[in-house]
Scaffold this active site. Structure first.
Site, mmCIF file in Angstrom:
data_model
loop_
_atom_site.group_PDB
_atom_site.id
_atom_site.type_symbol
_atom_site.label_atom_id
_atom_site.label_comp_id
_atom_site.label_asym_id
_atom_site.label_seq_id
_atom_site.Cartn_x
_atom_site.Cartn_y
_atom_site.Cartn_z
ATOM 1 N N ALA A 184 10.557 2.862 -1.463
ATOM 2 C CA ALA A 184 11.892 2.258 -1.518
ATOM 3 C C ALA A 184 11.843 0.918 -2.255
ATOM 4 O O ALA A 184 12.731 0.598 -3.051
ATOM 5 C CB ALA A 184 12.436 2.064 -0.102
ATOM 6 N N ALA A 185 10.789 0.145 -2.022
ATOM 7 C CA ALA A 185 10.701 -1.180 -2.640
ATOM 8 C C ALA A 185 10.536 -1.081 -4.155
ATOM 9 O O ALA A 185 11.145 -1.840 -4.916
ATOM 10 C CB ALA A 185 9.541 -1.965 -2.034
ATOM 11 N N ASP A 191 14.658 2.775 5.329
ATOM 12 C CA ASP A 191 13.775 2.085 4.382
ATOM 13 C C ASP A 191 14.580 1.395 3.281
ATOM 14 O O ASP A 191 14.419 0.200 3.027
ATOM 15 C CB ASP A 191 12.811 3.073 3.704
ATOM 16 C CG ASP A 191 11.605 3.382 4.562
ATOM 17 O OD1 ASP A 191 11.702 3.219 5.788
ATOM 18 O OD2 ASP A 191 10.567 3.797 4.000
ATOM 19 N N GLY A 211 3.529 3.695 5.419
ATOM 20 C CA GLY A 211 4.593 3.301 6.341
ATOM 21 C C GLY A 211 5.146 1.914 6.077
ATOM 22 O O GLY A 211 5.844 1.352 6.922
ATOM 23 N N LEU A 212 4.862 1.348 4.915
ATOM 24 C CA LEU A 212 5.359 -0.006 4.642
ATOM 25 C C LEU A 212 6.487 -0.009 3.607
ATOM 26 O O LEU A 212 6.843 -1.055 3.076
ATOM 27 C CB LEU A 212 4.211 -0.916 4.196
ATOM 28 C CG LEU A 212 3.097 -1.112 5.235
ATOM 29 C CD1 LEU A 212 2.026 -2.052 4.702
ATOM 30 C CD2 LEU A 212 3.641 -1.647 6.554
ATOM 31 N N GLY A 213 7.032 1.145 3.338
ATOM 32 C CA GLY A 213 8.235 1.207 2.494
ATOM 33 C C GLY A 213 7.976 1.037 1.011
ATOM 34 O O GLY A 213 8.864 0.590 0.274
ATOM 35 N N SER A 214 6.792 1.402 0.546
ATOM 36 C CA SER A 214 6.479 1.120 -0.859
ATOM 37 C C SER A 214 7.417 1.863 -1.818
ATOM 38 O O SER A 214 7.867 1.289 -2.816
ATOM 39 C CB SER A 214 5.019 1.448 -1.169
ATOM 40 O OG SER A 214 4.849 2.816 -1.410
ATOM 41 N N PRO A 235 0.832 -1.209 0.000
ATOM 42 C CA PRO A 235 0.000 0.000 0.000
ATOM 43 C C PRO A 235 0.868 1.261 0.000
ATOM 44 O O PRO A 235 1.927 1.290 0.632
ATOM 45 C CB PRO A 235 -0.786 -0.104 1.317
ATOM 46 C CG PRO A 235 -0.662 -1.524 1.749
ATOM 47 C CD PRO A 235 0.605 -2.066 1.167
HETATM 48 O O1 PMV Z 1 6.758 5.936 6.823
HETATM 49 P P1 PMV Z 1 7.917 5.052 6.540
HETATM 50 O O2 PMV Z 1 7.665 3.611 6.717
HETATM 51 O O3 PMV Z 1 8.612 5.371 5.274
HETATM 52 O O4 PMV Z 1 8.978 5.270 7.699
HETATM 53 C C1 PMV Z 1 9.531 6.499 7.948
HETATM 54 C C2 PMV Z 1 10.472 6.375 9.088
HETATM 55 C C3 PMV Z 1 10.920 7.700 9.641
HETATM 56 O O5 PMV Z 1 11.796 7.406 10.723
HETATM 57 C C4 PMV Z 1 9.727 8.485 10.171
HETATM 58 C C5 PMV Z 1 11.626 8.551 8.603
HETATM 59 C C6 PMV Z 1 12.983 8.025 8.216
HETATM 60 O O6 PMV Z 1 13.490 8.501 7.196
HETATM 61 O O7 PMV Z 1 13.563 7.187 8.913
#
Ligand code: PMV
Length: 308
Positions: A105-106, A147, A100-103, A96
């Site tokens: 970067a993946a 990520d 916050g699940l790294g989409s 999704p």
């Molecule tokens: O929202 P995500 O899963 O991409 O995680 C971000 C994590 C943070 O610590 C809030 C930002 C970062 O760059 O580490």
């Protein structure tokens, strides 16, 4: 011939936000969802065409935009010192977006891996991670790099920005339920809000970040000792600190409460916060009850995963 490459999603177990300020964090790959890139030869002179299935969008390298996929493809070609190939590259993802699940970067990682393999110049994990980090910087502002690291190395990591990258192994499997608030929350937004708050009151925020860093180190020990009760309590502590720095929201808290009332050992938001996903630590025999309670409390999606 079609070449395929994948990259998993990720979840941050502990330490989000504080990791941007030099504190440690723990994150694990999430293989239940992934980004997939496939690439095949195109007709001579066609150049590289990129098709993003989820976004219903098509790009060429001449696309005048900071579109992440185009940026990543250009970075890979420059790094490999390769001219633009005639190829069709298709990206598809079950991760999704903005949750916050790294989409992001993946998707970049899968694209980079597939393109490099097509050019017969495979990228190692470190090089790939560095290129994905360049793209993350465009989109996040000040990403910590966690990520891209987890997604490219595809293993649980203890991470300190620019300093430490250590794999870790749970002594006993960690059974997690991930609940989606359904509220899209771009990481860039909460990262920026935290930076503004830190700039207004550095000493208070530095103390929060330091307290989170201590929770992360204790959590790593609890994971390596297999002490799930301690780990659950540390999730609760980390969540309190995330609430104090202002990145939680009422829907996240409703889901976290529901998880705890249905038997989870602990629960917290995961990732940027402000919406997105929360995670709950359960025992194998409570996983279904916790998942059901999350759905009842309004989670729009549930993922179950075991970290080993
Ligand atoms: O929202 P995500 O899963 O991409 O995680 C971000 C994590 C943070 O610590 C809030 C930002 C970062 O760059 O580490």
């Amino acid at each position: 011939m079609t070449i395929e490459a994948t990259a998993p999603g990720k979840i941050i177990l502990f330490g989000e936000h504080a990791v941007v300020y030099g504190q440690p964090a723990l994150a694990v790959p999430l293989s239940a969802v992934k980004a997939k890139a496939s690439i095949q030869r195109g007709s001579p002179g066609s150049g590289l065409r990129i098709s993003a299935v989820n976004l219903n969008a098509n790009y060429t390298l001449q696309t005048q935009s900071a579109e992440a996929l185009v940026v990543m493809a250009n970075l890979v070609l420059a790094y490999l010192n390769s001219p633009e190939p005639d190829a069709i590259l298709t990206i598809d993802s079950t991760i999704p977006l903005a949750s916050g699940l790294g989409s992001g970067a993946a998707v970049s990682a899968a694209l980079g891996r597939a393109l490099a393999a097509f050019l017969n110049k495979p990228l190692d994990d470190a090089a790939l991670s560095e290129l994905v980090y360049q793209v993350e910087k465009l989109h996040h502002g000040t990403p910590s790099g966690i990520d891209n690291t987890v997604v490219c190395y595809n293993q649980p990591v203890y991470f300190i920005k620019d300093k430490v990258l250590e794999p870790f192994e749970p002594r006993v499997p960690l059974q997690l339920v991930i609940g989606d608030t359904g509220i899209a929350s771009p990481t860039r937004k909460t990262v920026k809000a935290v930076r503004e708050a830190w700039e207004r009151d550095r000493s208070t925020y530095d103390a929060y970040f330091q307290a989170i860093g201590e929770v992360v180190n204790q959590s790593r020990s609890a994971i390596e000792d297999g002490d799930l009760l301690a780990l659950g309590a540390l999730m609760v502590k980390n969540q309190e600190l995330l609430e104090q720095i202002g990145v939680s929201c009422s829907k996240l808290e409703t889901l976290i409460d529901a998880a705890q009332r249905s038997g989870a050992l602990g629960a917290k938001l995961s990732g940027g916060g402000g919406g997105g996903n929360m995670i709950a630590l359960t025992m194998p025999d409570t996983v279904d009850a916790v998942a059901a309670a999350l759905l009842d409390a309004g989670a729009v999606n549930i993922l179950k995963t075991v970290v080993t």
